[in-house]
Motif scaffolding. Structure first.
Motif, PDB file in Angstrom:
ATOM      1  N   GLY A  67       0.743  -1.227  -0.257  1.00 44.31           N
ATOM      2  CA  GLY A  67       0.064  -0.019   0.069  1.00 44.31           C
ATOM      3  C   GLY A  67       0.754   1.220  -0.024  1.00 44.31           C
ATOM      4  N   GLY A  96      -0.532  -3.380   3.833  1.00 40.80           N
ATOM      5  CA  GLY A  96      -1.437  -2.024   3.797  1.00 40.80           C
ATOM      6  C   GLY A  96      -0.729  -0.827   3.592  1.00 40.80           C
ATOM      7  N   ASN A  97      -1.383   0.215   4.126  1.00 40.19           N
ATOM      8  CA  ASN A  97      -0.917   1.520   4.098  1.00 40.19           C
ATOM      9  C   ASN A  97      -0.266   1.990   5.257  1.00 40.19           C
ATOM     10  OD1 ASN A  97      -2.322   2.186   1.504  1.00 40.19           O
ATOM     11  ND2 ASN A  97      -3.920   2.460   2.466  1.00 40.19           N
ATOM     12  N   ASN A  98       1.008   2.826   5.138  1.00 40.58           N
ATOM     13  CA  ASN A  98       1.593   3.186   6.200  1.00 40.58           C
ATOM     14  C   ASN A  98       2.116   2.192   7.297  1.00 40.58           C
ATOM     15  OD1 ASN A  98       0.387   5.869   5.807  1.00 40.58           O
ATOM     16  ND2 ASN A  98      -1.604   4.967   6.551  1.00 40.58           N
ATOM     17  N   GLU A 116      -2.108  -5.412   7.887  1.00 39.57           N
ATOM     18  CA  GLU A 116      -3.103  -4.430   7.755  1.00 39.57           C
ATOM     19  C   GLU A 116      -2.471  -3.064   7.995  1.00 39.57           C
ATOM     20  OE1 GLU A 116      -6.757  -5.118   9.835  1.00 39.57           O
ATOM     21  OE2 GLU A 116      -7.069  -7.334   8.369  1.00 39.57           O
ATOM     22  N   ASP A 117      -3.148  -1.980   7.965  1.00 37.04           N
ATOM     23  CA  ASP A 117      -2.555  -0.490   8.001  1.00 37.04           C
ATOM     24  C   ASP A 117      -2.071  -0.104   9.277  1.00 37.04           C
ATOM     25  OD1 ASP A 117      -3.694  -0.530   5.393  1.00 37.04           O
ATOM     26  OD2 ASP A 117      -5.662   0.847   6.221  1.00 37.04           O
ATOM     27  N   ASN A 118      -0.918   0.611   9.130  1.00 38.39           N
ATOM     28  CA  ASN A 118      -0.297   1.158  10.361  1.00 38.39           C
ATOM     29  C   ASN A 118       0.521   0.467  11.286  1.00 38.39           C
ATOM     30  OD1 ASN A 118      -1.557   3.657   9.602  1.00 38.39           O
ATOM     31  ND2 ASN A 118      -3.536   2.973  10.417  1.00 38.39           N
ATOM     32  N   LYS A 159      -4.669  -4.227  12.146  1.00 46.84           N
ATOM     33  CA  LYS A 159      -4.069  -2.730  12.199  1.00 46.84           C
ATOM     34  C   LYS A 159      -3.428  -2.219  13.388  1.00 46.84           C
ATOM     35  CE  LYS A 159      -8.035  -1.567   9.032  1.00 46.84           C
ATOM     36  NZ  LYS A 159      -9.147  -0.601   8.696  1.00 46.84           N
TER      37      LYS A 159
END
Length: 209
Positions: A67, A96-98, A116-118, A159
């Motif tokens: 991501g 994922g993102n970040n 997942e993100d973060n 996350k």
């Protein structure tokens, strides 16, 4: 006169260091950027502002998605094995993102690894959804590197998870959202969301919610 000589020495030293940076550091940076532009076209999907430090080791990049705003330290290993010892697999690694992964981490899949993100992952972390063989006696007569890869299930990192240095996440494990995995832990079973887990094997020592 002494001040003049000292100033001249400092100026000369500054110029020398600048030249060294120009002829050594800059070409290395150019090489990394060129290498990155070639490699990124091989990923299944890749977001914006992605930074992977080199040297980088990636297998099966066509099965790997990353991501936005991804950052890694050096010597990251992303391995999605489509085939091993004549057996075909359908792996995916989805990041994922970040997400921030530090140096010398190894993520490997023949099934599915989802981050997942973060998520923040410290150095020397190992995450895998498979093993070499099934701990069968007859397989033990074969060299480990020649054994069939076997997955006990997908790995999912939720996350906002923080994984400490030198932790290991084993096959079939889900780490719930917002959890913290202590350094040197070996995670062999699911960790609930918003928990702190540590040890070998890892166990929950505190609930955050």
């Amino acid at each position: 006169m002494e001040n003049y000589i000292e100033t001249s020495r400092k100026v000369s030293l500054f110029i020398y260091r600048s030249i060294v940076r120009c002829f050594i550091t800059t070409p290395m940076r150019w090489y990394s950027n060129l290498q990155w532009h070639i490699i990124k076209e091989q990923f299944k999907e890749i977001g914006s502002n992605v930074q992977i430090a080199f040297p980088f080791c990636g297998y099966g990049l066509e099965n790997i998605s990353i991501g936005d705003n991804f950052l890694s330290g050096e010597r990251l290993k992303l391995r999605a094995f489509g085939e091993w010892e004549g057996v075909k697999y359908t792996p995916q690694i989805k990041i994922g993102n970040n997400v921030n992964i530090q140096t010398d981490c190894h993520i490997s899949a023949i099934n599915s690894v989802i981050i997942e993100d973060n998520v923040l992952i410290a150095s020397f972390v190992y995450i895998s959804d498979h093993s070499h063989g099934t701990c069968d006696y007859f397989e033990s007569l074969i060299s480990p590197i020649k054994r069939r890869l076997y997955s006990k299930g997908a790995v999912c990192i939720g996350k906002n998870v923080w994984i400490g240095e030198k932790a290991t996440i084993l096959p079939g494990v889900t780490v719930g959202e917002g959890s913290i995995i202590g350094a040197n832990s070996v995670v062999t079973k699911n960790i609930p969301a918003y928990s702190i887990a540590c040890g070998t094997p890892a166990r929950v020592i505190k609930r955050l919610k």
